[in-house]
Design a protein around this motif. Structure first.
Motif, PDB file in Angstrom:
ATOM      1  N   SER A 157      19.470  -5.489   1.808  1.00 60.36           N
ATOM      2  CA  SER A 157      21.221  -5.233   2.212  1.00 60.36           C
ATOM      3  C   SER A 157      21.398  -4.933   3.255  1.00 60.36           C
ATOM      4  CB  SER A 157      21.723  -4.515   1.808  1.00 60.36           C
ATOM      5  OG  SER A 157      21.828  -3.200   1.752  1.00 60.36           O
ATOM      6  N   GLN A 158      22.602  -5.692   4.152  1.00 57.93           N
ATOM      7  CA  GLN A 158      22.740  -5.607   5.682  1.00 57.93           C
ATOM      8  C   GLN A 158      22.734  -3.875   6.005  1.00 57.93           C
ATOM      9  OE1 GLN A 158      22.322  -8.500   8.269  1.00 57.93           O
ATOM     10  NE2 GLN A 158      23.088  -6.415   9.317  1.00 57.93           N
ATOM     11  N   SER A 159      23.208  -3.183   5.287  1.00 59.44           N
ATOM     12  CA  SER A 159      23.510  -1.913   5.456  1.00 59.44           C
ATOM     13  C   SER A 159      21.753  -1.762   5.688  1.00 59.44           C
ATOM     14  CB  SER A 159      23.789  -1.231   4.202  1.00 59.44           C
ATOM     15  OG  SER A 159      23.723   0.510   3.455  1.00 59.44           O
ATOM     16  N   LEU A 160      20.857  -2.057   4.568  1.00 58.02           N
ATOM     17  CA  LEU A 160      19.852  -0.673   4.841  1.00 58.02           C
ATOM     18  C   LEU A 160      18.804  -1.155   5.856  1.00 58.02           C
ATOM     19  CD1 LEU A 160      17.478   0.871   3.244  1.00 58.02           C
ATOM     20  CD2 LEU A 160      17.143  -1.265   2.040  1.00 58.02           C
ATOM     21  N   LYS A 161      19.192  -3.003   6.487  1.00 57.98           N
ATOM     22  CA  LYS A 161      18.804  -2.928   7.698  1.00 57.98           C
ATOM     23  C   LYS A 161      19.691  -2.374   8.690  1.00 57.98           C
ATOM     24  CE  LYS A 161      18.391  -6.849  11.556  1.00 57.98           C
ATOM     25  NZ  LYS A 161      18.443  -8.528  11.278  1.00 57.98           N
ATOM     26  N   GLU A 162      20.394  -2.143   9.326  1.00 52.41           N
ATOM     27  CA  GLU A 162      20.992  -1.153   9.548  1.00 52.41           C
ATOM     28  C   GLU A 162      20.568   0.783   9.587  1.00 52.41           C
ATOM     29  OE1 GLU A 162      25.134  -2.121   8.918  1.00 52.41           O
ATOM     30  OE2 GLU A 162      24.551  -3.748  10.010  1.00 52.41           O
ATOM     31  N   SER A 178      18.705 -10.598  -0.171  1.00 53.61           N
ATOM     32  CA  SER A 178      19.442  -9.702  -0.677  1.00 53.61           C
ATOM     33  C   SER A 178      19.198  -9.616  -2.032  1.00 53.61           C
ATOM     34  CB  SER A 178      20.629 -10.271  -1.109  1.00 53.61           C
ATOM     35  OG  SER A 178      21.352 -10.140  -2.169  1.00 53.61           O
ATOM     36  N   ASN A 179      19.424  -8.745  -2.640  1.00 53.99           N
ATOM     37  CA  ASN A 179      18.559  -8.668  -4.481  1.00 53.99           C
ATOM     38  C   ASN A 179      19.582  -9.708  -4.643  1.00 53.99           C
ATOM     39  OD1 ASN A 179      17.124  -6.611  -3.751  1.00 53.99           O
ATOM     40  ND2 ASN A 179      18.441  -4.845  -4.820  1.00 53.99           N
ATOM     41  N   PHE A 180      19.404  -9.764  -6.298  1.00 51.10           N
ATOM     42  CA  PHE A 180      19.606 -11.079  -7.038  1.00 51.10           C
ATOM     43  C   PHE A 180      19.574 -10.841  -8.954  1.00 51.10           C
ATOM     44  CE2 PHE A 180      15.642 -11.263  -6.193  1.00 51.10           C
ATOM     45  CZ  PHE A 180      14.279 -11.011  -7.521  1.00 51.10           C
ATOM     46  N   SER A 284      27.564   7.134  -6.263  1.00 48.61           N
ATOM     47  CA  SER A 284      26.655   7.361  -6.117  1.00 48.61           C
ATOM     48  C   SER A 284      26.709   7.980  -4.258  1.00 48.61           C
ATOM     49  CB  SER A 284      25.147   6.120  -5.825  1.00 48.61           C
ATOM     50  OG  SER A 284      24.772   5.282  -6.806  1.00 48.61           O
ATOM     51  N   LYS A 285      25.671   8.617  -4.047  1.00 45.24           N
ATOM     52  CA  LYS A 285      26.142   9.328  -2.411  1.00 45.24           C
ATOM     53  C   LYS A 285      25.904   8.735  -1.901  1.00 45.24           C
ATOM     54  CE  LYS A 285      23.482  13.342  -0.216  1.00 45.24           C
ATOM     55  NZ  LYS A 285      23.270  14.829  -0.617  1.00 45.24           N
ATOM     56  N   ARG A 286      24.333   7.574  -2.112  1.00 38.95           N
ATOM     57  CA  ARG A 286      23.862   6.626  -1.290  1.00 38.95           C
ATOM     58  C   ARG A 286      23.077   5.275  -2.094  1.00 38.95           C
ATOM     59  NH1 ARG A 286      20.195  10.459   1.841  1.00 38.95           N
ATOM     60  NH2 ARG A 286      21.193  11.362   3.210  1.00 38.95           N
ATOM     61  N   GLU A 287      23.367   4.007  -1.575  1.00 33.13           N
ATOM     62  CA  GLU A 287      22.990   3.069  -2.350  1.00 33.13           C
ATOM     63  C   GLU A 287      22.974   1.560  -1.664  1.00 33.13           C
ATOM     64  OE1 GLU A 287      21.657   3.099  -6.156  1.00 33.13           O
ATOM     65  OE2 GLU A 287      23.548   4.124  -6.040  1.00 33.13           O
ATOM     66  N   SER A 288      21.308   1.610  -1.659  1.00 38.00           N
ATOM     67  CA  SER A 288      20.673   0.565  -0.343  1.00 38.00           C
ATOM     68  C   SER A 288      21.631  -0.590  -1.066  1.00 38.00           C
ATOM     69  CB  SER A 288      19.090   0.361   0.177  1.00 38.00           C
ATOM     70  OG  SER A 288      18.743  -0.363  -1.386  1.00 38.00           O
ATOM     71  N   PHE A 289      21.943  -1.505  -2.079  1.00 40.60           N
ATOM     72  CA  PHE A 289      22.597  -2.072  -2.430  1.00 40.60           C
ATOM     73  C   PHE A 289      23.262  -1.875  -3.997  1.00 40.60           C
ATOM     74  CE2 PHE A 289      21.970  -6.209  -5.264  1.00 40.60           C
ATOM     75  CZ  PHE A 289      21.966  -7.150  -4.125  1.00 40.60           C
ATOM     76  N   GLY A 290      22.326  -1.160  -4.765  1.00 41.38           N
ATOM     77  CA  GLY A 290      22.838  -0.671  -6.253  1.00 41.38           C
ATOM     78  C   GLY A 290      23.305  -2.218  -7.567  1.00 41.38           C
ATOM     79  N   LEU A 291      21.465  -2.008  -7.407  1.00 45.58           N
ATOM     80  CA  LEU A 291      21.076  -3.318  -8.630  1.00 45.58           C
ATOM     81  C   LEU A 291      22.661  -3.505  -9.723  1.00 45.58           C
ATOM     82  CD1 LEU A 291      19.474  -5.941  -8.854  1.00 45.58           C
ATOM     83  CD2 LEU A 291      17.871  -4.220  -9.796  1.00 45.58           C
ATOM     84  N   VAL A 303      32.957  -3.259 -11.495  1.00 42.32           N
ATOM     85  CA  VAL A 303      32.431  -1.801 -10.865  1.00 42.32           C
ATOM     86  C   VAL A 303      33.760  -0.970 -10.173  1.00 42.32           C
ATOM     87  CG1 VAL A 303      30.764  -0.906  -9.437  1.00 42.32           C
ATOM     88  CG2 VAL A 303      30.645  -3.218 -10.738  1.00 42.32           C
ATOM     89  N   ILE A 304      33.165   0.583 -10.464  1.00 41.16           N
ATOM     90  CA  ILE A 304      34.232   1.438  -9.541  1.00 41.16           C
ATOM     91  C   ILE A 304      33.268   1.838  -9.090  1.00 41.16           C
ATOM     92  CG2 ILE A 304      35.268   4.066 -10.118  1.00 41.16           C
ATOM     93  CD1 ILE A 304      36.831   1.141  -9.946  1.00 41.16           C
ATOM     94  N   SER A 305      32.969   2.187  -7.438  1.00 35.51           N
ATOM     95  CA  SER A 305      31.792   2.587  -7.368  1.00 35.51           C
ATOM     96  C   SER A 305      32.531   3.599  -5.830  1.00 35.51           C
ATOM     97  CB  SER A 305      30.466   1.109  -6.733  1.00 35.51           C
ATOM     98  OG  SER A 305      31.455   0.362  -5.563  1.00 35.51           O
ATOM     99  N   THR A 306      30.775   4.118  -4.911  1.00 29.77           N
ATOM    100  CA  THR A 306      31.770   4.469  -4.000  1.00 29.77           C
ATOM    101  C   THR A 306      31.320   3.322  -2.581  1.00 29.77           C
ATOM    102  OG1 THR A 306      29.587   5.439  -3.926  1.00 29.77           O
ATOM    103  CG2 THR A 306      31.116   7.014  -4.086  1.00 29.77           C
ATOM    104  N   ASN A 307      31.782   3.488  -1.158  1.00 29.78           N
ATOM    105  CA  ASN A 307      31.913   2.355  -0.335  1.00 29.78           C
ATOM    106  C   ASN A 307      30.283   2.383   0.419  1.00 29.78           C
ATOM    107  OD1 ASN A 307      32.723   4.565   0.981  1.00 29.78           O
ATOM    108  ND2 ASN A 307      34.595   4.050   1.145  1.00 29.78           N
ATOM    109  N   THR A 308      29.484   3.490  -0.216  1.00 27.38           N
ATOM    110  CA  THR A 308      28.222   3.802   0.384  1.00 27.38           C
ATOM    111  C   THR A 308      27.364   2.522   1.040  1.00 27.38           C
ATOM    112  OG1 THR A 308      27.051   5.651   0.935  1.00 27.38           O
ATOM    113  CG2 THR A 308      26.943   5.345  -1.292  1.00 27.38           C
ATOM    114  N   GLY A 309      26.923   3.171   1.908  1.00 29.32           N
ATOM    115  CA  GLY A 309      25.050   2.018   1.914  1.00 29.32           C
ATOM    116  C   GLY A 309      25.817   0.330   1.152  1.00 29.32           C
ATOM    117  N   GLY A 310      25.347   0.108   0.737  1.00 30.33           N
ATOM    118  CA  GLY A 310      25.149  -1.884   0.441  1.00 30.33           C
ATOM    119  C   GLY A 310      26.190  -1.796  -0.408  1.00 30.33           C
ATOM    120  N   LEU A 311      26.764  -0.661  -1.391  1.00 30.59           N
ATOM    121  CA  LEU A 311      27.495  -0.905  -2.631  1.00 30.59           C
ATOM    122  C   LEU A 311      29.196  -2.313  -2.259  1.00 30.59           C
ATOM    123  CD1 LEU A 311      27.561   2.216  -4.750  1.00 30.59           C
ATOM    124  CD2 LEU A 311      27.495  -0.092  -5.137  1.00 30.59           C
TER     125      LEU A 311
END
Ligand code: GMT
Length: 378
Positions: A157-162, A178-180, A284-291, A303-311
């Motif tokens: 994800s872009q977020s993981l790159k950063e 990106s994951n697929f 999640s507290k952290r998630e680079s993508f969230g497959l 999906v109800i998720s957090t706005n962290t990382g790549g989510l």
């Protein structure tokens, strides 16, 4: 030419985690396109259909000896890589997860170089190898080195790159691939979904799937569901195993909702479970993508998720579901009820979730990896 068939080694974790799933699905898709794929890992990957054309599996054995307090897996893996790459004349080494795979891959490359064999190494960063484990001072020098010595580095994800550029001194360019998801495998019709197995017709089904680690914030999953079931008839399905599972069972008992919660343990049937799920929780507290979120979406589960990382790159706020700040159980509850409040709204979000998931079609991503391999070789 780019479409020339290649012989590719794939190194990954064989477990239920997203990185292993992505690596396995990528290998299987490449095999279908005519490439020869060699999975090299300590156990057969959980999603590997071994009886596929062009797919080989090589198990890494780590001999034990009383002297070894820690069996040397990297040593065994790098030796196995050398053997397999030589024997099958492999042309590309694709390692998923920096540690210890890129580290062992680098050693294999060096051993092969001594015999005048050269093979480019592609390293895919998945998240926990960077944000949770790899960033630990004990591992940081090895992770930095392994990234910089890879021929090609990709992140999911872009977020993981950063995050990677922020946390490590990376000299290499990082390409976001990106994951697929293989959409053709997962589009269900309502008829196939066996809702009746889990809930009465008037009950909504809320699901969470993970490895039950601290980072997944399991107490938030249960608290959001607790609030939901006060407002509407609902069941919670928890899929997976991990260190937080026992305390999750306690929390469910303490809240007195044990007859509304099912723990299913590790499962190979997650697509069947997601097929009849109405809502997926990933706080999640952290998630680079969230497959897991993407797998939910392709099955028509908002999906109800957090706005962290790549989510937020995967779960689009107000479209495939909603995103909230980490720990904001109240906001997640409000959003969940917005989706579940009436069947028309729920249907709308289900359709939107599938449409968003289609943007991550495996058929778009596999050619990107092929081009990347091709360039690495030339
Ligand atoms: O989430 C985990 O704990 C498992 C981990 C893994 O290594 O398999 O998942 C990571 O890689 C997945 C595949 O790229 C991503 O979808 C997950 O978001 C990522 N997990 C974290 O960043 C915590």
């Amino acid at each position: 030419p780019i479409n020339k068939h290649m012989k590719i080694a794939i190194v990954c974790y064989p477990t239920f985690g997203g990185s292993g799933v992505v690596a396995t699905e990528l290998g299987l898709a490449l095999a279908k396109r005519g490439h020869e794929i060699h999975f090299i890992t300590y156990k057969q990957p959980v999603r590997l259909e071994q009886l596929s054309y062009n797919v080989f599996f090589h198990e890494v054995h780590v001999p034990d000896y009383p002297l070894f307090q820690y069996p040397p897996y990297e040593l065994a893996l790098s030796s196995k890589l050398v053997d397999v790459i030589k024997h099958y004349h492999l042309e590309i080494l694709h390692v998923h997860y920096a540690i210890p795979h890129a580290y062992a891959g680098y050693m294999a490359k060096k051993m092969l170089q001594a015999e005048d064999i050269s093979i480019p190494m592609v390293t895919t960063l998945h998240g926990t190898d960077i944000t949770l484990v790899g960033n630990h001072p004990n591992y940081k020098p090895a992770v930095t080195f392994s990234i910089n010595e890879s021929d090609v580095v990709t992140s999911v994800s872009q977020s993981l790159k950063e995050d990677t550029l922020r946390l490590f001194e990376v000299k290499k360019d990082i390409q976001v691939v990106s994951n697929f998801i293989d959409i053709s495998k997962h589009i269900h019709t309502d008829k196939e979904c066996q809702r009746g197995l889990m809930a009465a017709p008037e009950e909504k089904i809320v699901t969470h799937i993970s490895n039950f680690r601290d980072v997944k914030r399991i107490p938030d999953v249960i608290n959001v569901f607790y609030n939901i079931q006060k407002q509407i008839k609902a069941k919670l399905i928890l899929v997976g195993e991990g260190p937080e599972k026992a305390s999750a069972e306690d929390q469910v008992m303490q809240l007195g909702i044990e007859n509304k919660v099912r723990f299913l343990g590790q499962s190979n049937e997650i697509h069947d479970i997601l097929c009849f799920s109405d809502l997926f929780l990933l706080p999640s507290k952290r998630e680079s993508f969230g497959l897991a979120a993407l797998e939910a979406m392709v099955n028509g589960t908002p999906v109800i998720s957090t706005n962290t990382g790549g989510l937020p790159e995967v779960n689009i706020h107000g479209v495939s579901g909603f995103t909230s700040n980490v720990g904001d159980v109240e906001d997640m509850t409000i959003n969940a009820l917005k989706i579940l409040k009436d069947d028309q709204t729920l249907e709308k979000f289900k359709k939107q979730a599938v449409e968003e998931a289609k943007k991550f079609d495996i058929n778009e991503v596999v050619p990107v990896y092929e081009a990347l391999y091709h360039n690495a070789r030339s």
